[in-house]
Design a protein around this motif. Sequence first.
Motif, PDB file in Angstrom:
ATOM      1  N   VAL A   1      14.827 -13.471  18.556  1.00 38.18           N
ATOM      2  CA  VAL A   1      13.389 -13.194  18.595  1.00 38.18           C
ATOM      3  C   VAL A   1      12.696 -14.542  18.714  1.00 38.18           C
ATOM      4  O   VAL A   1      12.876 -15.426  17.854  1.00 38.18           O
ATOM      5  CB  VAL A   1      12.908 -12.435  17.349  1.00 38.18           C
ATOM      6  CG1 VAL A   1      11.437 -12.064  17.501  1.00 38.18           C
ATOM      7  CG2 VAL A   1      13.752 -11.194  17.115  1.00 38.18           C
ATOM      8  N   ALA A   2      11.921 -14.734  19.777  1.00 37.86           N
ATOM      9  CA  ALA A   2      11.316 -16.037  20.062  1.00 37.86           C
ATOM     10  C   ALA A   2       9.855 -15.835  20.445  1.00 37.86           C
ATOM     11  O   ALA A   2       9.342 -14.718  20.522  1.00 37.86           O
ATOM     12  CB  ALA A   2      12.084 -16.752  21.169  1.00 37.86           C
ATOM     13  N   GLY A   3       9.209 -16.942  20.705  1.00 36.36           N
ATOM     14  CA  GLY A   3       7.811 -16.896  21.119  1.00 36.36           C
ATOM     15  C   GLY A   3       6.873 -16.933  19.932  1.00 36.36           C
ATOM     16  O   GLY A   3       7.133 -17.593  18.920  1.00 36.36           O
ATOM     17  N   GLU A   4       5.795 -16.180  20.023  1.00 32.56           N
ATOM     18  CA  GLU A   4       4.743 -16.206  19.017  1.00 32.56           C
ATOM     19  C   GLU A   4       5.049 -15.224  17.892  1.00 32.56           C
ATOM     20  O   GLU A   4       4.414 -14.183  17.740  1.00 32.56           O
ATOM     21  CB  GLU A   4       3.393 -15.883  19.672  1.00 32.56           C
ATOM     22  CG  GLU A   4       2.930 -16.908  20.683  1.00 32.56           C
ATOM     23  CD  GLU A   4       2.710 -18.280  20.049  1.00 32.56           C
ATOM     24  OE1 GLU A   4       2.361 -18.332  18.851  1.00 32.56           O
ATOM     25  OE2 GLU A   4       2.874 -19.293  20.748  1.00 32.56           O
ATOM     26  N   VAL A   5       6.097 -15.536  17.112  1.00 29.14           N
ATOM     27  CA  VAL A   5       6.416 -14.790  15.894  1.00 29.14           C
ATOM     28  C   VAL A   5       6.471 -15.797  14.751  1.00 29.14           C
ATOM     29  O   VAL A   5       6.585 -17.009  14.961  1.00 29.14           O
ATOM     30  CB  VAL A   5       7.753 -14.036  16.020  1.00 29.14           C
ATOM     31  CG1 VAL A   5       7.638 -12.904  17.018  1.00 29.14           C
ATOM     32  CG2 VAL A   5       8.883 -14.980  16.409  1.00 29.14           C
ATOM     33  N   ARG A   6       6.387 -15.282  13.528  1.00 25.21           N
ATOM     34  CA  ARG A   6       6.330 -16.191  12.377  1.00 25.21           C
ATOM     35  C   ARG A   6       7.675 -16.854  12.081  1.00 25.21           C
ATOM     36  O   ARG A   6       7.707 -17.947  11.516  1.00 25.21           O
ATOM     37  CB  ARG A   6       5.850 -15.431  11.149  1.00 25.21           C
ATOM     38  CG  ARG A   6       4.423 -14.913  11.287  1.00 25.21           C
ATOM     39  CD  ARG A   6       3.928 -14.315   9.982  1.00 25.21           C
ATOM     40  NE  ARG A   6       2.563 -13.819  10.119  1.00 25.21           N
ATOM     41  CZ  ARG A   6       1.458 -14.554   9.988  1.00 25.21           C
ATOM     42  NH1 ARG A   6       1.588 -15.841   9.712  1.00 25.21           N
ATOM     43  NH2 ARG A   6       0.269 -14.026  10.111  1.00 25.21           N
ATOM     44  N   ARG A   7       8.766 -16.194  12.432  1.00 25.26           N
ATOM     45  CA  ARG A   7      10.081 -16.738  12.106  1.00 25.26           C
ATOM     46  C   ARG A   7      10.997 -16.583  13.309  1.00 25.26           C
ATOM     47  O   ARG A   7      11.904 -15.748  13.306  1.00 25.26           O
ATOM     48  CB  ARG A   7      10.636 -16.021  10.877  1.00 25.26           C
ATOM     49  CG  ARG A   7      11.737 -16.733  10.152  1.00 25.26           C
ATOM     50  CD  ARG A   7      12.027 -16.101   8.805  1.00 25.26           C
ATOM     51  NE  ARG A   7      12.142 -14.661   8.875  1.00 25.26           N
ATOM     52  CZ  ARG A   7      11.426 -13.805   8.156  1.00 25.26           C
ATOM     53  NH1 ARG A   7      10.534 -14.267   7.304  1.00 25.26           N
ATOM     54  NH2 ARG A   7      11.576 -12.495   8.281  1.00 25.26           N
TER      55      ARG A   7
ATOM     56  N   GLY B   1       6.997 -10.566  11.959  1.00 25.10           N
ATOM     57  CA  GLY B   1       5.838 -10.057  12.673  1.00 25.10           C
ATOM     58  C   GLY B   1       5.256 -11.113  13.614  1.00 25.10           C
ATOM     59  O   GLY B   1       5.645 -12.286  13.599  1.00 25.10           O
ATOM     60  N   PRO B   2       4.333 -10.693  14.446  1.00 28.84           N
ATOM     61  CA  PRO B   2       3.739 -11.647  15.375  1.00 28.84           C
ATOM     62  C   PRO B   2       2.859 -12.676  14.652  1.00 28.84           C
ATOM     63  O   PRO B   2       2.282 -12.386  13.606  1.00 28.84           O
ATOM     64  CB  PRO B   2       2.899 -10.761  16.316  1.00 28.84           C
ATOM     65  CG  PRO B   2       2.586  -9.557  15.492  1.00 28.84           C
ATOM     66  CD  PRO B   2       3.755  -9.335  14.591  1.00 28.84           C
ATOM     67  N   SER B   3       2.789 -13.884  15.201  1.00 27.47           N
ATOM     68  CA  SER B   3       1.898 -14.902  14.660  1.00 27.47           C
ATOM     69  C   SER B   3       0.464 -14.565  15.053  1.00 27.47           C
ATOM     70  O   SER B   3       0.233 -13.664  15.870  1.00 27.47           O
ATOM     71  CB  SER B   3       2.303 -16.275  15.203  1.00 27.47           C
ATOM     72  OG  SER B   3       2.063 -16.336  16.596  1.00 27.47           O
ATOM     73  N   PRO B   4      -0.530 -15.253  14.499  1.00 18.34           N
ATOM     74  CA  PRO B   4      -1.917 -14.965  14.883  1.00 18.34           C
ATOM     75  C   PRO B   4      -2.164 -15.095  16.378  1.00 18.34           C
ATOM     76  O   PRO B   4      -3.085 -14.462  16.898  1.00 18.34           O
ATOM     77  CB  PRO B   4      -2.720 -15.998  14.087  1.00 18.34           C
ATOM     78  CG  PRO B   4      -1.878 -16.292  12.902  1.00 18.34           C
ATOM     79  CD  PRO B   4      -0.465 -16.214  13.387  1.00 18.34           C
ATOM     80  N   ASP B   5      -1.370 -15.895  17.066  1.00 18.80           N
ATOM     81  CA  ASP B   5      -1.543 -16.058  18.503  1.00 18.80           C
ATOM     82  C   ASP B   5      -0.609 -15.170  19.310  1.00 18.80           C
ATOM     83  O   ASP B   5      -0.561 -15.282  20.537  1.00 18.80           O
ATOM     84  CB  ASP B   5      -1.293 -17.524  18.905  1.00 18.80           C
ATOM     85  CG  ASP B   5      -2.361 -18.447  18.346  1.00 18.80           C
ATOM     86  OD1 ASP B   5      -3.480 -17.969  18.099  1.00 18.80           O
ATOM     87  OD2 ASP B   5      -2.069 -19.645  18.154  1.00 18.80           O
TER      88      ASP B   5
END
Length: 822
Positions: free
Chosen positions: A295-301, A322-326
């Motif tokens: 799991v990559a990209g705009e996620v928290r972990r 979960g997804p990051s704010p962005d």
Amino acid sequence: MGTMLRKLNGAMACVVLLGLLIWAAGATSCWAAGAVASEQQPAQGATEESSGGQGAKAEVPPVATSTELQALPSPEQGQPAQFLQWRRAEENWQLPEDMRMENLERFGAALFTGTGGEEPRTLNMPISPQYVLGPGDELAVRTWGEGIEHLNTTVLVSAKGTIYLPLAGEIEVAGQSLGAAGDMIAAKLGQFYVDSQTTVTISEPRMVTVYVTGDVARPGRYGLNGTASVLTALYVAGGPSDAGSFRDVRLIKPHRSPIKIDLYPYLLKGKPLNDPLLENGDTIFVSKVGDEIGVAGEVRRPRRYEITGPITCQQAIELAGGPSPDGSLRDVTVWRVVNHRRQEVVSLDLTRPAGSPGSGGSGIRLQAGDVVVVEPIDKMPKNAARITGAVRRPGIYEVAPQMTVGDLISLAGGLDEGAYLGYGEVRRLDQYSQHHYESFPVQSALDAPADSLPVVPYDAVRIFYRHEITPITYVQADGPVQKPGQYQWSADMRIKDLIMQSGGVTEEAYLAEAALLRLQPDGRRHMLKINLQEALAGDSSSNIKLQPGDILRVASRRPPAKVHIAGFVHEPGDYDCFAGMKVSDLILAAQGVAPGASSTLEYAQGRQVGPATVHRLKLEIKSEGQITVEPDMVLGSDDMVTVLGRGDFKQQPAVVQVTGQVQNPGAYVLRGDVDQQETVYDLLQRAGPLLEDADPNGIVLYRPSEQALAKGQRQNLEQIVAMYNREATGYMLQGEADAQRRVLAEQVGSNVGQLLTGGGGTALVIPPRHLSLSAWVSSRKRSRCFGAERRYYCCAQASQYCRSTGGGYPTGQGALPAGGKC
């Protein structure tokens, strides 16, 4: 027949090409719609804690099987090789380097970073009252009451599981918890000590030997204290290796069923871990890692996660925090390697209801090796406009209904200093994402905001500074003013303002007329005549407004006069002539007289018709550099002053070096004048007397050949030496050496002697060998200490001195031997 075949081949080619185009359209739509999803298969061995402790088994809708996916045509089947080569080379169609599965950090690996070591070590931990005692534990027992300590001792649990205490005797504690054993010991001791209190602690827990094996960083045997658990042993062994599982760790006890431990619930949610204490002979086995997804990209972990059962794309993102704010759940991409042959992607919108086109939050099932990428949101606000440039608070502002450019400028705090009021610019994005520019007058937008240009979202408004539109924003003052130069132009600036900013005019200024050079649109300048005196008095017809680029040139009443000085002064040259300047002032301006100056000056007036009239002045140099000139004449334009010098002035006195057998050898300054110069005798009187071993007949005077020989003598000597060298080469071919040297000495000595003695009596001996003119030094002195005419010659190569045997002179000590060799 050939023609028919060519036509048939052409028709078949057209049919094949048309078929390829139809297939490409159909295959592309099938592949994009669900080729990736159809490859999924249910993962085997799903547990209740699947996908990291997500609760009950997830309900995953059915998807296409691998067989159905393999039935679809490959995008590369049937395509020309040339087309495939162009498509691959066009650009890099790969997952970014930091998002690839092999480059993602493994979830849970940070827990064991920096733990363990090459040598097994004991980890001390707080001991719980539930700790079960056994042989090898050391207990500390302390009993006291009414301020008196009755008992303070340490006892070791024996192999039988008992301890011995005074008065209480033998007590069996093995198999009991620390808390229960403490209560029992306190009850027994209370029988002997009234109103007493007893505490029982473990001063030293027993040691246990355990084995950590499987896919761990450092497998081996470890000695740990009795409080160690499975997690403690994993810490000591450095945790699972890159190939080890975090979800299948097994504790194997002798004669018992293995206990399976999953670390994910503890790592993800902090749930209490099934982490039993270790006993002697226990084995911790770490299984190999199971299926993994990324799991990559705009996620928290963003990590690499190990899965044990079916998992959806939405569940994978929740596994990563979960997804990051962005992060945008509308733009999710799944990257997958299909059949170990090719990579494919599927784009998902997880905000849509399940089952709708493009959804897939619960409609796509992930498999091992998948990488879920959450793309960033569109960070460009949909309801805002931007203003930049000459405003007080440039930035991004919300676009309100019916907002205009004037309203946006007001929101930005108004115009900044130096803003250009004649022109502003709006860059607008149309429905086709093309930029268009519209201009507006800034002054009108401020005067009537409601009537100015409307503002819509995505507009970019720019207010220019004046120097960006009109690069020339200065005016200039030249001529006799206190501070000539450029000054910042401002509105309503007039000629008097410019003169005041430049410090005012000097006494040399001609106020009746000045020139104002005004820059025209074509780049040329137009001159306006200005009465500067009236302008300074405030007359509006002369004190006109200035425009950017104006140059005001103030005229001088007369050009500055110059006077000139030359001769023996430190800095000769031209100097400004001020009123009342005298000859002595000019000499001081030239940094004073130079060494060698005489007491006479010459003065001549400049700007005269006819021959120059020269006046001689007397110069007197006093102490501390002060000078007086008589008469000290007042100078005028282009007057000339010259400082004469002294012919008998010596910058540095001549020095003669006396060496050898004298009482006081050293350097001596010649003190004789022109008429009576010092001789060798005079110099020996100053340096003497001669020492006892001195040879008065061997005194040699060295002098540079340039001083000893006149120009004509030097040229003739060069010819004789050249002739000698040529003849020496010929003579050496025959005869004996002594005879050759004798003949050459007589022949050359006669020529050189006639040459040197004829001009001034200087004698020089030339030896019979190859000569170099620069190696010869000549000398001639008639010294009173030598008596009558005695001539001494120098043999340069041998550095020996002797008297001549020829020419009628008597022979004596040091005479030339036979053959003429020194």
